[in-house]
Write an enzyme that holds these catalytic residues in place. Structure first.
Site, PDB file in Angstrom:
ATOM      1  N   LYS A 148       0.869  -1.177   0.000  1.00 41.87           N
ATOM      2  CA  LYS A 148       0.000   0.000   0.000  1.00 41.87           C
ATOM      3  C   LYS A 148       0.903   1.224   0.000  1.00 41.87           C
ATOM      4  O   LYS A 148       1.484   1.570   1.040  1.00 41.87           O
ATOM      5  CB  LYS A 148      -0.874  -0.015   1.259  1.00 41.87           C
ATOM      6  CG  LYS A 148      -2.236   0.667   1.146  1.00 41.87           C
ATOM      7  CD  LYS A 148      -2.218   2.129   0.819  1.00 41.87           C
ATOM      8  CE  LYS A 148      -2.027   3.042   1.997  1.00 41.87           C
ATOM      9  NZ  LYS A 148      -1.939   4.478   1.600  1.00 41.87           N
ATOM     10  N   CYS A 165      13.217  10.593   7.971  1.00 43.13           N
ATOM     11  CA  CYS A 165      12.964  10.138   9.347  1.00 43.13           C
ATOM     12  C   CYS A 165      14.211  10.289  10.211  1.00 43.13           C
ATOM     13  O   CYS A 165      14.117  10.512  11.409  1.00 43.13           O
ATOM     14  CB  CYS A 165      12.449   8.721   9.359  1.00 43.13           C
ATOM     15  SG  CYS A 165      13.414   7.657   8.342  1.00 43.13           S
ATOM     16  N   GLU A 208       8.784  15.856  16.398  1.00 44.58           N
ATOM     17  CA  GLU A 208       9.285  15.718  15.028  1.00 44.58           C
ATOM     18  C   GLU A 208       8.539  16.691  14.125  1.00 44.58           C
ATOM     19  O   GLU A 208       7.313  16.742  14.133  1.00 44.58           O
ATOM     20  CB  GLU A 208       9.039  14.288  14.554  1.00 44.58           C
ATOM     21  CG  GLU A 208       9.585  14.051  13.159  1.00 44.58           C
ATOM     22  CD  GLU A 208       9.329  12.640  12.681  1.00 44.58           C
ATOM     23  OE1 GLU A 208       8.201  12.150  12.862  1.00 44.58           O
ATOM     24  OE2 GLU A 208      10.258  12.030  12.136  1.00 44.58           O
TER      25      GLU A 208
HETATM   26  P1  NAP Z   1       1.700   8.166   7.951  1.00 42.74           P
HETATM   27  O1  NAP Z   1       0.552   9.075   8.005  1.00 42.74           O
HETATM   28  O2  NAP Z   1       1.981   7.303   9.097  1.00 42.74           O
HETATM   29  O3  NAP Z   1       1.493   7.285   6.628  1.00 42.74           O
HETATM   30  C1  NAP Z   1       2.315   6.219   6.291  1.00 42.74           C
HETATM   31  C2  NAP Z   1       1.511   5.197   5.525  1.00 42.74           C
HETATM   32  O4  NAP Z   1       0.475   4.674   6.360  1.00 42.74           O
HETATM   33  C3  NAP Z   1       0.789   5.769   4.311  1.00 42.74           C
HETATM   34  O5  NAP Z   1       0.775   4.818   3.282  1.00 42.74           O
HETATM   35  C4  NAP Z   1      -0.593   6.010   4.854  1.00 42.74           C
HETATM   36  O6  NAP Z   1      -1.593   6.089   3.870  1.00 42.74           O
HETATM   37  C5  NAP Z   1      -0.776   4.795   5.720  1.00 42.74           C
HETATM   38  N1  NAP Z   1      -1.854   4.928   6.693  1.00 42.74           N
HETATM   39  C6  NAP Z   1      -2.421   6.061   7.197  1.00 42.74           C
HETATM   40  N2  NAP Z   1      -3.413   5.755   8.063  1.00 42.74           N
HETATM   41  C7  NAP Z   1      -3.485   4.413   8.115  1.00 42.74           C
HETATM   42  C8  NAP Z   1      -4.307   3.492   8.831  1.00 42.74           C
HETATM   43  N3  NAP Z   1      -5.266   3.896   9.653  1.00 42.74           N
HETATM   44  N4  NAP Z   1      -4.099   2.169   8.653  1.00 42.74           N
HETATM   45  C9  NAP Z   1      -3.136   1.727   7.824  1.00 42.74           C
HETATM   46  N5  NAP Z   1      -2.348   2.548   7.099  1.00 42.74           N
HETATM   47  C10 NAP Z   1      -2.516   3.884   7.249  1.00 42.74           C
HETATM   48  O7  NAP Z   1       3.049   8.925   7.700  1.00 42.74           O
HETATM   49  P2  NAP Z   1       3.378   9.955   6.533  1.00 42.74           P
HETATM   50  O8  NAP Z   1       2.707  11.224   6.872  1.00 42.74           O
HETATM   51  O9  NAP Z   1       3.104   9.350   5.221  1.00 42.74           O
HETATM   52  O10 NAP Z   1       4.953  10.069   6.696  1.00 42.74           O
HETATM   53  C11 NAP Z   1       5.545  10.875   7.634  1.00 42.74           C
HETATM   54  C12 NAP Z   1       5.893  10.131   8.911  1.00 42.74           C
HETATM   55  O11 NAP Z   1       6.564   8.910   8.613  1.00 42.74           O
HETATM   56  C13 NAP Z   1       6.817  10.907   9.786  1.00 42.74           C
HETATM   57  O12 NAP Z   1       6.364  10.893  11.101  1.00 42.74           O
HETATM   58  C14 NAP Z   1       8.160  10.186   9.675  1.00 42.74           C
HETATM   59  O13 NAP Z   1       8.952  10.260  10.778  1.00 42.74           O
HETATM   60  C15 NAP Z   1       7.769   8.793   9.372  1.00 42.74           C
HETATM   61  N6  NAP Z   1       8.787   8.124   8.559  1.00 42.74           N
HETATM   62  C16 NAP Z   1       9.607   7.217   9.164  1.00 42.74           C
HETATM   63  C17 NAP Z   1      10.599   6.565   8.449  1.00 42.74           C
HETATM   64  C18 NAP Z   1      11.480   5.544   9.084  1.00 42.74           C
HETATM   65  O14 NAP Z   1      12.174   4.830   8.378  1.00 42.74           O
HETATM   66  N7  NAP Z   1      11.523   5.390  10.376  1.00 42.74           N
HETATM   67  C19 NAP Z   1      10.757   6.853   7.090  1.00 42.74           C
HETATM   68  C20 NAP Z   1       9.926   7.781   6.509  1.00 42.74           C
HETATM   69  C21 NAP Z   1       8.933   8.404   7.255  1.00 42.74           C
HETATM   70  P3  NAP Z   1      -2.005   7.565   3.308  1.00 42.74           P
HETATM   71  O15 NAP Z   1      -0.858   8.042   2.556  1.00 42.74           O
HETATM   72  O16 NAP Z   1      -3.169   7.304   2.446  1.00 42.74           O
HETATM   73  O17 NAP Z   1      -2.335   8.392   4.504  1.00 42.74           O
END
Ligand code: NAP
Ligand code: MG
Length: 504
Positions: free
Chosen positions: A198, A309, A408
């Site tokens: 996804k 991240c 963050e």
């Molecule tokens: P996010 O909102 O957590 O989204 C990540 C993924 O999860 C997306 O594909 C999102 O879909 C999906 N998602 C959202 N709600 C969900 C639910 N209820 N059930 C299952 N899946 C769901 O994060 P983001 O805004 O895309 O990315 C930013 C965050 O990711 C930051 O906090 C960052 O620190 C973290 N990050 C961490 C790493 C690491 O390696 N540790 C790397 C990159 C980013 P949608 O796009 O449709 O919302």
């Protein structure tokens, strides 16, 4: 859909624009080896952060589509069409995929830059080559990872096999869309699993394109499915599906928590979480390369518009060199010009969305309201473009309890804190809920060794920042999550141990 003709890299912005126009923009899910609209017929609009203009409309999959994808992945797993192939045959197919990604690298880079607003220079120079390298690394591993034989009496042979788990649900974010996807998909496939991916709704195109290349490379139907759609629908359905064996996730802590809950409320599937961070970079007065440290202090947080991240969003500087060092960092930051992502010279482009841009702008305000001094940047930029741009921001006088030292931002905001003594540096560095990466700059080897031991982080870098290499594991401790991507360790995440004993 036939994939677009392979483009040759254009050297200037107009060439990039023309090539972009000529590209087909993938928009359909891939289920059981076929492009599919969603069962409901629903779509969602996809915009480019570069100018806020629509790109295309993408299939909005829901629980029904996810169920089809999981069924197809399960069928492929059970009939062993992939895991039953000879290791060298599977390796050849993944290498073929890497070859095709290489041939289509310019198309992939154009789509990634269009979808995310990241500089085309970074998509070409980092995202796509790193994704290809990930596929090659795990392709090579397929016929090089062995099981074990246990030391037993000579009337018994006991051995341990790494067996694939089954159906892996991978959920990934938008900051490095294809690269993060391949960190999950490649090792999961290498171990013989089937995958349902996804992608983030803001950046689906390169995953769709690459899954098509995988079919062309000979990956059997159903082994790698891509369900596009919203997190709350497609992502939620995947995380609650009773026939998914594991969710491999990169994203926010809030969604990570929901995934663990969904697992507990469904089939107790495994969950691995790569979450966020508030990574510190600590600079001691005895550092013998303060200019190098200043370069890394700036680019460690401003690369990819701060949407990394491991972004080094906290700079901890020994008080005696603070003013001098902040001036050096400011001098580097001044050279980072906000530009059009399609200009091959641009090194700092658009943020992913208006929402993410506003979040960054809000944090810059909050930081000042709490007493932070804005040294540089922090304003919205290129507003005439219609896109989402924020100047790199440097804030001094941040204290450990401030919002900008704890939360963050996931944007181009660097907070400067000071310390007097070494122990105080470790304490401040460890004083958040996160533990992803940490760095320190010192010429004193004993101090470096003490820091490596003291810092609570999954990654520690000494006299450098982000030695991003597929050969070493990547992931965090504390609320930065658990489980590792990259390296051979990642393979074991997608496998179970089966202990076998044969008596004779
Ligand atoms: P996010 O909102 O957590 O989204 C990540 C993924 O999860 C997306 O594909 C999102 O879909 C999906 N998602 C959202 N709600 C969900 C639910 N209820 N059930 C299952 N899946 C769901 O994060 P983001 O805004 O895309 O990315 C930013 C965050 O990711 C930051 O906090 C960052 O620190 C973290 N990050 C961490 C790493 C690491 O390696 N540790 C790397 C990159 C980013 P949608 O796009 O449709 O919302
Ligand atoms: Mg997009």
């Amino acid at each position: 859909m036939p994939l677009s003709k392979v483009q040759t890299p254009a050297g200037h912005r107009d060439g990039v624009l023309a090539a972009m126009k000529a590209l087909d923009k993938p928009s359909l899910a891939i289920i059981d080896g076929q492009e599919r609209a969603s069962k409901s017929g629903r779509i969602f609009d996809n915009y480019s952060p570069r100018d806020g203009q629509p790109i295309n409309a993408i299939a909005a999959c829901d629980a029904r589509d996810v169920d089809l994808a999981v069924k197809s992945a399960r069928a492929a797993f059970e009939d062993r069409r992939w895991r039953g192939m000879a290791p060298k045959a599977r390796k050849k197919i993944l290498h073929h995929l890497a070859d095709l990604m290489g041939e289509h690298a310019e198309n992939l880079a154009l789509l990634e830059s269009l979808d995310t607003g990241k500089p085309i220079r970074d998509a070409r120079g980092f995202d796509i080559p790193a994704a290809i390298n990930t596929v090659r690394y795990y392709a090579e591993a397929i016929d090089k990872v062995y099981g074990e034989v246990a030391p037993t009496p000579d009337t018994r042979l006991s051995y341990v096999i790494h067996e694939p788990l089954g159906v892996i649900g991978a959920i990934v974010p938008w900051n490095f869309p294809l690269h993060m996807a391949m960190w999950k998909v490649a090792p999961a496939l290498a171990m013989g699993n089937s995958v349902v991916l996804k992608p983030a709704e803001l950046s689906s195109m390169t995953a769709l394109y690459t899954a098509q290349l995988a079919l062309e490379a000979g990956l059997p139907d159903g082994v790698w499915n891509v369900v596009t759609g919203l997190g709350g629908e497609a992502g939620d359905a995947l995380s609650r599906h009773d026939d998914v064996d594991m969710i491999a996730f990169t994203g926010s802590g809030a969604v990570g928590r929901q995934l663990m809950k969904a697992s507990a409320e469904s089939n107790l599937k495994r969950v691995s979480l790569e979450l966020g961070g508030k990574s510190p970079q600590i600079v001691f007065a005895d550092c013998d390369d303060l200019d190098g440290a200043a370069q890394n202090a700036a680019w460690g947080v401003f690369y990819n518009q701060g949407q990394v991240c491991t972004a080094a969003s906290r700079l901890l500087v020994e008080a005696s060199i603070k003013d001098d060092f902040v001036a050096r960092v400011a001098a580097v930051a001044k050279t980072i010009k906000v530009g059009d992502p399609f200009d091959p010279e641009t090194r700092f482009g658009a943020m992913i969305s208006q929402r993410q841009m506003n979040t960054a702008l809000d944090y810059i305000e909050k930081g000042q309201a709490e007493g932070g001094r804005l040294v540089l940047g922090g304003a919205q930029a290129r507003t005439e473009s219609g896109g989402y741009y924020v100047e790199p921001a440097l804030l001094d006088n941040i204290t450990p309890g401030n919002v900008l030292a704890q939360e963050e931002v996931f944007g181009p905001v660097l907070s400067v804190l000071t310390f007097e003594k070494e122990d105080e540096a470790w304490k401040i560095a460890n004083g958040t809920v996160y533990g992803l990466a940490a760095g320190l700059w010192t010429a004193n080897i004993s101090r470096a060794m003490r820091g490596i031991a003291a810092l609570k982080a999954g990654l520690v870098w000494v006299n450098g920042w982000d030695a991003c290499d597929i050969t070493s594991p990547f992931g965090g401790v504390k609320q930065s999550g658990f489980g590792r991507d990259r390296s051979l360790h990642a393979l074991h995440k997608y496998a179970d141990l089966k202990a076998v004993s044969i008596s004779y």
